[in-house]
Scaffold this motif. Structure first.
Motif, PDB file in Angstrom:
ATOM      1  N   LEU B 272      37.965  56.839  42.486  1.00 56.37           N
ATOM      2  CA  LEU B 272      39.309  57.414  42.469  1.00 56.37           C
ATOM      3  C   LEU B 272      40.157  56.636  43.466  1.00 56.37           C
ATOM      4  CD1 LEU B 272      40.601  59.968  41.019  1.00 56.37           C
ATOM      5  CD2 LEU B 272      40.731  60.903  43.301  1.00 56.37           C
ATOM      6  N   PHE B 273      41.397  56.384  43.095  1.00 57.80           N
ATOM      7  CA  PHE B 273      42.236  55.591  43.986  1.00 57.80           C
ATOM      8  C   PHE B 273      43.700  55.956  43.820  1.00 57.80           C
ATOM      9  CE2 PHE B 273      41.602  53.351  40.011  1.00 57.80           C
ATOM     10  CZ  PHE B 273      42.882  52.985  39.635  1.00 57.80           C
ATOM     11  N   ILE B 274      44.493  55.543  44.802  1.00 56.04           N
ATOM     12  CA  ILE B 274      45.946  55.653  44.708  1.00 56.04           C
ATOM     13  C   ILE B 274      46.457  54.223  44.597  1.00 56.04           C
ATOM     14  CG2 ILE B 274      48.070  56.410  45.837  1.00 56.04           C
ATOM     15  CD1 ILE B 274      46.212  58.749  45.387  1.00 56.04           C
ATOM     16  N   ALA B 275      47.160  53.922  43.518  1.00 54.91           N
ATOM     17  CA  ALA B 275      47.686  52.570  43.349  1.00 54.91           C
ATOM     18  C   ALA B 275      49.140  52.524  43.798  1.00 54.91           C
ATOM     19  CB  ALA B 275      47.580  52.152  41.893  1.00 54.91           C
ATOM     20  N   PHE B 276      49.533  51.361  44.315  1.00 55.45           N
ATOM     21  CA  PHE B 276      50.949  51.097  44.595  1.00 55.45           C
ATOM     22  C   PHE B 276      51.485  50.327  43.409  1.00 55.45           C
ATOM     23  CE2 PHE B 276      48.883  51.197  48.767  1.00 55.45           C
ATOM     24  CZ  PHE B 276      49.716  52.036  49.492  1.00 55.45           C
ATOM     25  N   ASN B 277      52.606  50.738  42.869  1.00 53.53           N
ATOM     26  CA  ASN B 277      53.181  49.982  41.764  1.00 53.53           C
ATOM     27  C   ASN B 277      54.005  48.842  42.349  1.00 53.53           C
ATOM     28  OD1 ASN B 277      54.455  48.974  39.534  1.00 53.53           O
ATOM     29  ND2 ASN B 277      54.774  50.972  38.588  1.00 53.53           N
ATOM     30  N   THR B 278      53.340  47.693  42.511  1.00 55.82           N
ATOM     31  CA  THR B 278      54.032  46.576  43.164  1.00 55.82           C
ATOM     32  C   THR B 278      54.933  45.815  42.191  1.00 55.82           C
ATOM     33  OG1 THR B 278      52.285  44.974  42.708  1.00 55.82           O
ATOM     34  CG2 THR B 278      52.075  46.264  44.731  1.00 55.82           C
ATOM     35  N   THR B 279      54.905  46.225  40.903  1.00 58.69           N
ATOM     36  CA  THR B 279      55.760  45.525  39.940  1.00 58.69           C
ATOM     37  C   THR B 279      57.156  46.133  39.884  1.00 58.69           C
ATOM     38  OG1 THR B 279      55.007  46.948  38.149  1.00 58.69           O
ATOM     39  CG2 THR B 279      53.794  44.908  38.483  1.00 58.69           C
ATOM     40  N   TYR B 437      49.839  45.145  39.650  1.00 61.62           N
ATOM     41  CA  TYR B 437      49.647  44.175  40.729  1.00 61.62           C
ATOM     42  C   TYR B 437      49.730  42.795  40.109  1.00 61.62           C
ATOM     43  CZ  TYR B 437      47.053  41.611  44.376  1.00 61.62           C
ATOM     44  OH  TYR B 437      46.643  40.722  45.343  1.00 61.62           O
ATOM     45  N   ALA B 438      50.319  41.840  40.800  1.00 60.54           N
ATOM     46  CA  ALA B 438      50.416  40.481  40.255  1.00 60.54           C
ATOM     47  C   ALA B 438      50.194  39.482  41.375  1.00 60.54           C
ATOM     48  CB  ALA B 438      51.781  40.267  39.615  1.00 60.54           C
ATOM     49  N   ASN B 439      49.136  38.683  41.223  1.00 61.75           N
ATOM     50  CA  ASN B 439      48.829  37.671  42.226  1.00 61.75           C
ATOM     51  C   ASN B 439      48.103  36.524  41.520  1.00 61.75           C
ATOM     52  OD1 ASN B 439      47.694  36.104  44.242  1.00 61.75           O
ATOM     53  ND2 ASN B 439      47.253  37.850  45.584  1.00 61.75           N
ATOM     54  N   PRO B 440      48.795  35.406  41.295  1.00 58.98           N
ATOM     55  CA  PRO B 440      48.207  34.297  40.523  1.00 58.98           C
ATOM     56  C   PRO B 440      46.891  33.808  41.121  1.00 58.98           C
ATOM     57  CG  PRO B 440      50.541  33.922  40.919  1.00 58.98           C
ATOM     58  CD  PRO B 440      50.180  35.131  41.708  1.00 58.98           C
ATOM     59  N   ALA B 441      46.791  33.792  42.457  1.00 59.28           N
ATOM     60  CA  ALA B 441      45.559  33.298  43.096  1.00 59.28           C
ATOM     61  C   ALA B 441      44.391  34.205  42.719  1.00 59.28           C
ATOM     62  CB  ALA B 441      45.734  33.273  44.611  1.00 59.28           C
ATOM     63  N   TYR B 442      44.650  35.494  42.693  1.00 57.72           N
ATOM     64  CA  TYR B 442      43.623  36.469  42.311  1.00 57.72           C
ATOM     65  C   TYR B 442      43.236  36.279  40.841  1.00 57.72           C
ATOM     66  CZ  TYR B 442      41.607  40.928  40.944  1.00 57.72           C
ATOM     67  OH  TYR B 442      40.783  41.879  40.416  1.00 57.72           O
ATOM     68  N   ASP B 443      44.233  36.130  39.976  1.00 56.58           N
ATOM     69  CA  ASP B 443      43.977  35.953  38.540  1.00 56.58           C
ATOM     70  C   ASP B 443      43.050  34.765  38.293  1.00 56.58           C
ATOM     71  OD1 ASP B 443      45.701  38.027  38.201  1.00 56.58           O
ATOM     72  OD2 ASP B 443      47.292  36.883  37.207  1.00 56.58           O
ATOM     73  N   THR B 444      43.322  33.661  39.007  1.00 57.55           N
ATOM     74  CA  THR B 444      42.513  32.459  38.833  1.00 57.55           C
ATOM     75  C   THR B 444      41.056  32.740  39.188  1.00 57.55           C
ATOM     76  OG1 THR B 444      44.458  31.264  39.566  1.00 57.55           O
ATOM     77  CG2 THR B 444      42.413  29.998  39.429  1.00 57.55           C
ATOM     78  N   LEU B 445      40.854  33.467  40.291  1.00 60.75           N
ATOM     79  CA  LEU B 445      39.486  33.743  40.742  1.00 60.75           C
ATOM     80  C   LEU B 445      38.708  34.608  39.738  1.00 60.75           C
ATOM     81  CD1 LEU B 445      40.142  34.472  44.523  1.00 60.75           C
ATOM     82  CD2 LEU B 445      38.694  32.638  43.619  1.00 60.75           C
ATOM     83  N   VAL B 446      39.293  35.695  39.273  1.00 59.39           N
ATOM     84  CA  VAL B 446      38.531  36.583  38.383  1.00 59.39           C
ATOM     85  C   VAL B 446      38.344  35.961  36.996  1.00 59.39           C
ATOM     86  CG1 VAL B 446      38.980  38.763  39.554  1.00 59.39           C
ATOM     87  CG2 VAL B 446      40.554  37.992  37.808  1.00 59.39           C
ATOM     88  N   ASP B 447      39.310  35.136  36.607  1.00 60.58           N
ATOM     89  CA  ASP B 447      39.154  34.423  35.341  1.00 60.58           C
ATOM     90  C   ASP B 447      37.983  33.451  35.427  1.00 60.58           C
ATOM     91  OD1 ASP B 447      40.759  35.248  33.334  1.00 60.58           O
ATOM     92  OD2 ASP B 447      41.891  33.360  33.183  1.00 60.58           O
ATOM     93  N   ALA B 448      37.920  32.725  36.537  1.00 62.51           N
ATOM     94  CA  ALA B 448      36.832  31.759  36.730  1.00 62.51           C
ATOM     95  C   ALA B 448      35.492  32.492  36.782  1.00 62.51           C
ATOM     96  CB  ALA B 448      37.063  30.971  38.010  1.00 62.51           C
ATOM     97  N   ALA B 449      35.457  33.644  37.449  1.00 62.97           N
ATOM     98  CA  ALA B 449      34.208  34.397  37.584  1.00 62.97           C
ATOM     99  C   ALA B 449      33.712  34.870  36.219  1.00 62.97           C
ATOM    100  CB  ALA B 449      34.419  35.592  38.506  1.00 62.97           C
TER     101      ALA B 449
END
Lengths: 305, 510
Positions: B272-279, B437-449
């Motif tokens: 369970l979590f509380i998200a921040f809508n950073t968009t 959430y949007a962070n290109p560096a993060y996207d690259t990492l999970v895509d590669a994984a």
């Protein structure tokens, strides 16, 4: 009489059609079920595909036209949740609900009419006070609380009755009492009030003067004349019982239409909600018609021309 | 069968109600000892195993149908219908099927059935909720009757197609009878054979004596739904049922103190979590504020006071038993002074001028509304004004779908893949439907994984991605639930993290 029936049946169609329009609009105002039905990880394209497959992406008036056309053919569509015809899902639960509602109604009438009559005859006696108190408690006790209390006392502590589901007649006892309580209280109050009016009328005084025995006086002369408002109330109460059944059926895990409706509303299962509501409207209309016809049978002065 | 209503029945009822004492002991039906009765909150909605993803429905189908693989209690993948599975090319996974497995009607289970199953789920016209589970599979090849190959669109390190939850159906039977028939007439190969189903009342199953895994220990299984939690607990205490799910913490003492009842619990995979809508524009776009709020929430106190101690603080969105979890990521420990300090740095000394709404659903997760109120209270201690907006689930989830809940919203996430991929992509990748959430560096990492076949390198990628999430704090990290079950003392069964109820894992003592 025939003209009356034709008028009433035409009116009934009007009522059901009105209900169909209202239920369609309300359901579609409360949001699209696609997001609730599909898992959170689905992509926008998958949600769009689901909406397309279900026809939710069509203009609202087109959806309504298709709904109305299908309705005229007795087709409510497939349940979004079960993947089966919605009307069939609703109809197969009617016997269980009817069994519970009718048992509760019979229970309520069997207790309430004699109790209300005795309370009126013995006005201001201890019996009357007790009956009135019981009626007060019965009308002010929430169904939810009563059901849980009956479960705890008669199911868990005493072990007399099963607490969930269907089976033998034992399974009916606790839900029927729970469901009957409110109706029982209302009919008891009404019977008492109606009897008090009748007991003070001139013709009863005449009957007493003619030497009619008190038993025959009360149960034959007085109660028969007090029946009319009671019969109306019983008709209306059957409707109340069907609506209160949502809570009772949920607490006692009774496989009726109320529980189906509850879950269908939570899921925005449009076809099932529509089927249940329209089925409910039809039964209300039928009950009202039967009550009106019962008037004529009970009171010879009433004739439908 | 039900008795029909009649006046004499009503009279008997009245008598029964008034002098029930005479009936003592006769009301409860005697149960054969080798029958287990299981009460979930809702009934399965269909016997068609390829349509829905909701747990109560899957718990029924998993006892009637077999899957290619299974997870053991620790989350390790073990052979099931497939005796072996391997990556034979970057985009090809090959499964070898167990020979001699038959459906209840005697039809042999072969690769054609697996192909039929996957294609049925994939077909958009079917509108299956399970579609997302097989959307990485481009096609299914069947070189022979006992070999199946999943060809994926892209290379993938994770076994595709959720082979631990996808029920394999009898293609021949299905084609003979059509789609609608399956909703009430299942044909599986599993441990328990379908007997009858009265909706919202009872699903009856009998042990399959010819099951390839050997006849399971319990002869009969009954799924009897009881929607109301208090009634479920009562039914367990009266012995009407042997196993109940979703026990609210307030009933724990009643059950553990019962003469014939006990509590079972499992650390759930649901976080369970509380998200921040950073968009969406607003103060939640400020990383310092997000970190401050993480320090402001006292997770152990929430678990203690709202959940009766039943929860485990989470440091990452990925549970510890999943591949990809990183033990290197620290927790945000409750520190109000630090929270205030960070808020001041973010430009909100003493929370001045901060008015935020915490959105939450009601009735969706255990104690969701109460948790939201408690969290809003804790956040308000920073001086910020945090109020709750509680909505019913269907309305709520529609807004989730449109990323419209802002600035703060509660969400629960349960996944039974035992792998970080689905969680980290569905919740945080910039283009995921519900990600805020949007962070290109993060996207690259999970895509590669996702496409990294070397497990060491893959873990290193997840370590980095999870470190970014910790630092960027797109969530207030809360906890994993502890799922509570009530069972009769005669039932031997250990609850599982994935909420599954496999009757073949149960046994009864007398």
């Amino acid at each position: 009489m025939t003209a009356f029936l034709i008028r009433r049946i035409a009116g009934a169609f009007g009522v059901v059609a009105g209900v169909a329009v209202v239920v369609f609009i309300i359901l579609h105002l409360t949001g699209d079920p696609a997001a609730a039905m599909m898992p959170l990880e689905s992509t926008q394209a998958e949600i769009a595909a689901f909406r397309h497959a279900q026809g939710f992406d069509r203009p609202l008036w087109v959806q309504f036209a298709s709904f109305a056309w299908n309705l005229l053919h007795g087709n409510f569509g497939l349940s979004l949740r079960h993947g089966e015809p919605a009307l069939g899902l609703a109809l197969e639960r009617v016997p269980a609900s009817a069994e519970l509602a009718v048992t509760a109604l019979v229970l309520a009438v069997v207790v309430a009419v004699p109790a209300g009559t005795v309370a009126a005859v013995k006005r201001n006696s201890a019996l009357d006070v007790a009956a009135r108190l019981l009626a007060l408690v019965g009308q002010s006790t929430p169904v939810y609380w009563l059901g849980i209390m009956l479960i705890l006392i008669f199911g868990v502590q005493l072990g007399w009755f099963p607490v969930s589901g269907t089976g033998g007649w034992q399974h009916l006892v606790l839900p029927a009492i729970t469901l009957a309580m409110f109706t029982m209280a209302r009919i008891m109050r009404l019977t008492r009030g109606s009897m008090l009016d009748v007991l003070q009328s001139d013709y009863l005084r005449t009957a007493v003067a003619k030497g009619v025995g008190s038993f025959r006086l009360i149960w034959h002369h007085a109660l028969r004349n007090a029946w009319l408002p009671i019969v109306t109330a019983i008709g209306i109460e059957l409707g109340t019982l069907l609506s209160q059944a949502i809570i009772t059926e949920t607490i006692f895990s009774w496989p009726g239409i109320g529980r189906l409706a509850y879950q269908a509303i939570l899921d925005r299962d449009y076809p099932v909600v529509e089927a249940v509501v329209i089925l409910g409207a039809v039964s209300f209309v039928v009950i009202n018609l039967v009550v009106d016809l019962a008037y004529a049978a009970l009171d010879p002065r009433i004739r439908y021309e | 069968m039900l008795e029909r209503p009649s006046t004499p029945l009503a009279v008997r009822l009245l008598v029964a109600a008034l002098c029930g004492g005479a009936l003592a002991g006769s009301a409860l039906p005697a149960q054969a000892d080798s029958t287990v009765t299981i009460s979930q909150g809702v009934d399965p909605v269909t016997m068609d195993p390829l349509k829905r993803t909701i747990t109560p429905t899957q718990n029924a189908s998993m006892n009637m149908f077999d899957t290619l693989l299974r997870h053991d209690r620790e989350g390790k993948i073990v052979p099931w219908l497939a005796t072996s599975w391997k990556h034979v090319a970057p985009t090809v996974w090959e499964f070898k099927l167990r020979k001699g497995v038959t459906f209840w009607n005697g039809d042999p289970l072969t690769s054609a059935d697996v192909k039929f199953t996957v294609e049925k789920i994939k077909d958009p016209a079917e509108g299956s909720e399970q579609g997302p589970r097989v959307n990485t599979i481009a096609r299914v090849e069947t070189p022979d009757a006992y070999t199946v190959r999943y060809v994926t669109f892209k290379p993938t390190a994770i076994v595709p197609g959720y082979p631990w939850t996808t029920s394999i159906v009898d293609a021949k039977y299905w084609k003979e009878h059509g789609n609608e028939y399956q909703a009430e007439h299942p044909m599986g190969s599993g441990a328990y054979v379908f007997q009858s189903w009265r909706k919202d009342e009872e699903l009856d199953l009998n042990a399959n004596p010819k099951w390839w895994h050997g006849k399971p220990p319990i002869d009969h299984a009954i799924f009897k739904p009881i929607p109301e939690a208090a009634s479920r607990v009562a039914a367990l205490r009266t012995g009407e049922t042997d196993l109940i799910t979703n026990v609210p913490p307030q009933y724990e003492a009643q059950i553990s103190g019962g003469r014939n009842t006990k509590i079972e619990s499992a650390r759930s995979d649901r976080v369970l979590f509380i998200a921040f809508n950073t968009t969406k524009p607003g103060p939640q776009q400020n990383k310092l504020l997000r970190r401050a709020f993480n320090y402001a929430v006292d997770v152990p106190a929430l678990i203690r006071t709202v959940l009766g101690g039943h929860g485990y603080p989470a440091s990452t969105p990925v549970p510890p038993n999943f591949t990809g979890f990183s033990a290197k990521i620290p927790f945000y420990h409750h520190d109000l002074a630090k929270a205030k300090q960070l808020l001041a740095k973010a430009g909100y000394p003493d929370g001045k001028g901060l008015e935020l709404v915490l959105n939450a659903p009601v009735g969706r997760y255990n104690r969701d509304k109460e948790l939201a109120e408690a969290i809003a209270g804790q956040l308000s201690e920073t001086g910020a004004k945090v109020t709750t907006k509680i909505q019913e689930w269907t309305t709520y989830v529609n807004q989730t779908s449109q990323r419209a809940l802002t600035p703060l919203y509660m969400l629960g996430w349960g996944d039974n893949s035992y792998d970080a991929d689905n969680t980290l992509t569905s919740l945080f990748e910039s283009n995921a439907r519900i990600s805020t959430y949007a962070n290109p560096a993060y996207d690259t990492l999970v895509d590669a994984a996702r496409y990294e076949v070397d497990s060491g390198k893959r873990q290193a990628l997840y370590d980095k991605a999870l470190a970014i999430l910790h630092d960027d704090a797109p969530w207030i990290f809360l906890f994993q639930y502890d799922d509570l079950y009530g069972t009769s003392k005669r039932l031997q069964w250990r609850a599982r993290a994935d909420e599954s109820l496999a009757v073949d894992e149960m046994s009864l003592s007398n």
